[in-house]
Design a protein around this motif. Structure first.
Motif, PDB file in Angstrom:
ATOM      1  N   LEU A 349      -1.901 -27.018 -23.217  1.00 16.37           N
ATOM      2  CA  LEU A 349      -0.865 -27.893 -22.674  1.00 16.37           C
ATOM      3  C   LEU A 349       0.464 -27.661 -23.387  1.00 16.37           C
ATOM      4  O   LEU A 349       1.523 -27.630 -22.749  1.00 16.37           O
ATOM      5  CB  LEU A 349      -1.286 -29.357 -22.808  1.00 16.37           C
ATOM      6  CG  LEU A 349      -0.285 -30.385 -22.285  1.00 16.37           C
ATOM      7  CD1 LEU A 349      -0.134 -30.263 -20.777  1.00 16.37           C
ATOM      8  CD2 LEU A 349      -0.722 -31.798 -22.663  1.00 16.37           C
ATOM      9  N   SER A 350       0.420 -27.508 -24.708  1.00 18.56           N
ATOM     10  CA  SER A 350       1.641 -27.259 -25.473  1.00 18.56           C
ATOM     11  C   SER A 350       2.337 -26.000 -24.974  1.00 18.56           C
ATOM     12  O   SER A 350       3.562 -25.966 -24.808  1.00 18.56           O
ATOM     13  CB  SER A 350       1.304 -27.137 -26.958  1.00 18.56           C
ATOM     14  OG  SER A 350       2.454 -26.859 -27.720  1.00 18.56           O
ATOM     15  N   TYR A 351       1.549 -24.957 -24.700  1.00 18.05           N
ATOM     16  CA  TYR A 351       2.119 -23.713 -24.163  1.00 18.05           C
ATOM     17  C   TYR A 351       2.727 -23.953 -22.783  1.00 18.05           C
ATOM     18  O   TYR A 351       3.843 -23.497 -22.491  1.00 18.05           O
ATOM     19  CB  TYR A 351       1.029 -22.641 -24.081  1.00 18.05           C
ATOM     20  CG  TYR A 351       1.501 -21.368 -23.406  1.00 18.05           C
ATOM     21  CD1 TYR A 351       2.155 -20.374 -24.133  1.00 18.05           C
ATOM     22  CD2 TYR A 351       1.313 -21.172 -22.041  1.00 18.05           C
ATOM     23  CE1 TYR A 351       2.604 -19.220 -23.518  1.00 18.05           C
ATOM     24  CE2 TYR A 351       1.756 -20.018 -21.428  1.00 18.05           C
ATOM     25  CZ  TYR A 351       2.397 -19.050 -22.166  1.00 18.05           C
ATOM     26  OH  TYR A 351       2.852 -17.904 -21.543  1.00 18.05           O
ATOM     27  N   MET A 352       2.017 -24.668 -21.933  1.00 17.55           N
ATOM     28  CA  MET A 352       2.480 -24.891 -20.574  1.00 17.55           C
ATOM     29  C   MET A 352       3.770 -25.711 -20.553  1.00 17.55           C
ATOM     30  O   MET A 352       4.658 -25.478 -19.741  1.00 17.55           O
ATOM     31  CB  MET A 352       1.392 -25.596 -19.758  1.00 17.55           C
ATOM     32  CG  MET A 352       0.151 -24.757 -19.536  1.00 17.55           C
ATOM     33  SD  MET A 352      -1.214 -25.683 -18.780  1.00 17.55           S
ATOM     34  CE  MET A 352      -0.534 -26.022 -17.167  1.00 17.55           C
ATOM     35  N   LEU A 353       3.885 -26.673 -21.457  1.00 15.87           N
ATOM     36  CA  LEU A 353       5.073 -27.521 -21.490  1.00 15.87           C
ATOM     37  C   LEU A 353       6.287 -26.795 -22.045  1.00 15.87           C
ATOM     38  O   LEU A 353       7.395 -26.895 -21.508  1.00 15.87           O
ATOM     39  CB  LEU A 353       4.797 -28.771 -22.329  1.00 15.87           C
ATOM     40  CG  LEU A 353       3.794 -29.783 -21.756  1.00 15.87           C
ATOM     41  CD1 LEU A 353       3.471 -30.848 -22.796  1.00 15.87           C
ATOM     42  CD2 LEU A 353       4.337 -30.426 -20.481  1.00 15.87           C
ATOM     43  N   HIS A 354       6.077 -26.044 -23.122  1.00 17.26           N
ATOM     44  CA  HIS A 354       7.214 -25.496 -23.854  1.00 17.26           C
ATOM     45  C   HIS A 354       7.543 -24.051 -23.510  1.00 17.26           C
ATOM     46  O   HIS A 354       8.647 -23.587 -23.778  1.00 17.26           O
ATOM     47  CB  HIS A 354       6.957 -25.625 -25.362  1.00 17.26           C
ATOM     48  CG  HIS A 354       6.709 -27.041 -25.794  1.00 17.26           C
ATOM     49  ND1 HIS A 354       5.629 -27.433 -26.553  1.00 17.26           N
ATOM     50  CD2 HIS A 354       7.397 -28.184 -25.527  1.00 17.26           C
ATOM     51  CE1 HIS A 354       5.670 -28.739 -26.765  1.00 17.26           C
ATOM     52  NE2 HIS A 354       6.734 -29.216 -26.147  1.00 17.26           N
ATOM     53  N   THR A 355       6.592 -23.330 -22.933  1.00 22.14           N
ATOM     54  CA  THR A 355       6.847 -21.926 -22.586  1.00 22.14           C
ATOM     55  C   THR A 355       6.921 -21.730 -21.081  1.00 22.14           C
ATOM     56  O   THR A 355       7.842 -21.091 -20.573  1.00 22.14           O
ATOM     57  CB  THR A 355       5.750 -21.016 -23.174  1.00 22.14           C
ATOM     58  OG1 THR A 355       5.680 -21.218 -24.591  1.00 22.14           O
ATOM     59  CG2 THR A 355       6.068 -19.553 -22.897  1.00 22.14           C
ATOM     60  N   SER A 356       5.941 -22.279 -20.360  1.00 22.10           N
ATOM     61  CA  SER A 356       5.930 -22.124 -18.905  1.00 22.10           C
ATOM     62  C   SER A 356       6.844 -23.130 -18.214  1.00 22.10           C
ATOM     63  O   SER A 356       7.148 -22.985 -17.035  1.00 22.10           O
ATOM     64  CB  SER A 356       4.502 -22.285 -18.370  1.00 22.10           C
ATOM     65  OG  SER A 356       3.647 -21.308 -18.916  1.00 22.10           O
ATOM     66  N   GLY A 357       7.257 -24.167 -18.945  1.00 23.27           N
ATOM     67  CA  GLY A 357       8.139 -25.166 -18.359  1.00 23.27           C
ATOM     68  C   GLY A 357       7.455 -26.063 -17.361  1.00 23.27           C
ATOM     69  O   GLY A 357       8.086 -26.558 -16.419  1.00 23.27           O
ATOM     70  N   ALA A 358       6.149 -26.318 -17.564  1.00 22.62           N
ATOM     71  CA  ALA A 358       5.430 -27.207 -16.652  1.00 22.62           C
ATOM     72  C   ALA A 358       6.023 -28.609 -16.711  1.00 22.62           C
ATOM     73  O   ALA A 358       6.298 -29.138 -17.786  1.00 22.62           O
ATOM     74  CB  ALA A 358       3.943 -27.240 -17.016  1.00 22.62           C
ATOM     75  N   THR A 359       6.221 -29.203 -15.556  1.00 26.06           N
ATOM     76  CA  THR A 359       6.806 -30.539 -15.496  1.00 26.06           C
ATOM     77  C   THR A 359       6.287 -31.259 -14.258  1.00 26.06           C
ATOM     78  O   THR A 359       5.800 -30.625 -13.312  1.00 26.06           O
ATOM     79  CB  THR A 359       8.341 -30.477 -15.454  1.00 26.06           C
ATOM     80  OG1 THR A 359       8.876 -31.793 -15.492  1.00 26.06           O
ATOM     81  CG2 THR A 359       8.828 -29.787 -14.185  1.00 26.06           C
TER      82      THR A 359
END
Length: 466
Positions: A349-359
């Protein structure tokens, strides 16, 4: 007065981040259940005797004490104390033994819970985090085809997460029997020690691992070099794996005669690994590859082991790992062999939020905010909300009868796309309810029992910046 202060390694997500996490968990659960896995939840604590001797993770256990016991913990042996579980596999082993009579075997379970591990916090690594596991546990025996099924299920689940910005995932597999047979064939005896050091390759590099093999495992320089050669071997098919492995055995003077017990053990692992790679390729080509540097630091693995990497995000390390364990779960003379895989969900999740820009498309799951003209009308506003909810439309009611602009601003801040304007209670004959899409500006008359939000705004959705 409580004052805010963050504690390293213990993440707290904002509402929008938590919404992404929830959607990810829902997606994983859907895939797991689609493949026949049953959900369970186990307690957060286990006996120290169950948590110890499971590899280097045992050094990271959080033991529990009540305040009045502080200073007297040493009076009780660690084995008799209670500790927070550091994974979900050890609790599963205890759960299976305690509930054998109530379970159908092979027992296929999924589980998503928090675990606690006292390791050094760093980017993407936490001391408190959520894991998402799938395991299959047999009663007495467990067919090897599950060693193919589980990585394929995980790849399917991770593939579903690509719509949230996750890169392509590939499972890298090895087999402990293959590694052990090779290590014994070149004259090493501290097999668990060698596996623990090889497991550090991606973290500290080949040179430092070679030094540790010599220092900690009593390997010679040539034996350490052979271990690293094995770790460098990879293959995309069973035939390629067998050819490369046999060539490495010949290079290191390991007899390939059937009477050589070390080679026989190794080739048993080779055959299983070749089956996994080849059978997986028939369902999802390229999803599983043989990678002989995969070791896994936990001591309870006995056969296949897995690590999962994201394309273009190798620095993140493995985001999903696991393997086969034949001796972890037992009751008297009966054993319950299993195979499982675990996603470090908080790390992912940390990767998705901060790298992939998941929102998320909106912070609130509500699609509609019912405006309140005055507090006397709140009961009727609540009735409108309840009727919309009864039809499956997520609805909230304005917290106060503030100016209309302020109520709309409140909805906008939460990302709620529609504001419902109740009919004027003083003019019941000519006045009708209206609803406004505050994103498009469109405002129309609406009936509470028939109006439907546009599909694009009906639900909270997750997207990514990439």
């Amino acid at each position: 007065m409580v004052q805010g202060s963050s504690i390293s390694g213990f993440p707290e997500w904002l509402p929008s981040e938590r919404a992404v996490e929830q959607r990810v968990m829902d997606t994983l659960r859907e895939v797991f259940e689609l493949n026949g896995f049953i959900g369970i939840e186990t307690r957060a604590v286990e006996q120290g005797s169950s948590l110890l001797k499971k590899g280097e993770t045992s050094k990271e256990i959080y033991l529990l004490s009540r305040l009045q016991e502080v200073g007297h913990e040493s009076d009780t042996p660690v084995e008799n104390r209670i500790g927070l579980h550091f994974d979900l596999t050890v609790p599963l082993s205890r759960y299976v033994v305690e509930h054998t009579g109530d379970l159908a075997f092979p027992f296929k379970r999924w589980q998503m819970q928090k675990v606690w591990r006292g390791e050094r916090p760093q980017e993407g690594r936490f001391r408190e985090f959520v894991q998402a596991d799938i395991d299959v546990v047999g009663n007495g025996d467990l067919p090897s085809h599950y060693e193919v099924e589980l990585p394929l299920v995980m790849v399917e689940a991770l593939e579903r997460l690509r719509e949230f910005g996750l890169p392509k995932a590939t499972v890298h597999a090895n087999n402990r029997k293959l590694s052990e047979g090779f290590y014994r064939g070149i004259g090493l005896s501290d097999i668990e020690g060698v596996l623990r050091e090889i497991d550090k390759l991606d973290k500290i590099g080949a040179k430092e691992v070679a030094n540790l093999l010599v220092k900690e495992c009593k390997a010679t320089d040539s034996q350490a070099a052979a271990c690293l050669e094995l770790a460098e071997l990879s293959a995309n098919s069973g035939e390629e794996l067998k050819t490369k492995f046999n060539a490495l055995c010949d290079k290191n003077n390991i007899s390939r005669d059937a009477s050589n017990e070390s080679y026989a053990l190794a080739i048993e692992g080779v055959e299983t690994l070749a089956m996994i790679v080849d059978d997986a390729s028939k369902i999802r080509p390229g999803s599983v590859v043989a990678d002989l540097k995969i070791a896994r630091g936990l001591d309870y693995y006995t056969g296949s082991v897995y690590e999962t990497f994201l394309e273009g995000a190798e620095s993140l390390g493995s985001i999903c790992s696991g393997g086969r364990y034949d001796n972890l779960v037992s009751q008297g003379n009966k054993k319950y062999p299993g195979v499982g895989l675990s996603i470090g969900l908080s790390r992912l999740l940390s990767y998705m939020l901060h790298t992939s820009g998941a929102t998320v498309s909106r912070v609130s799951p509500a699609a509609v905010l019912v405006a309140v003209w005055n507090e006397e009308d709140r009961p009727s506003c609540n009735q409108i909300a309840q009727k919309l909810r009864s039809r499956g439309i997520a609805t909230d009611v304005s917290p106060s009868a503030a100016k209309l602009g302020k109520q709309i601003k409140y909805a906008d801040k939460l990302g709620i796309p529609y504001v419902w304007f109740p009919a004027d209670s003083t003019d019941s004959e000519s006045s009708k309810d209206e609803v406004k899409n505050i994103i498009t500006g469109e405002q129309v008359c609406a009936d509470v029992m028939s109006w439907q939000p546009d599909d694009a705004y009906a639900h909270q959705t997750v997207s990514c910046a990439q």
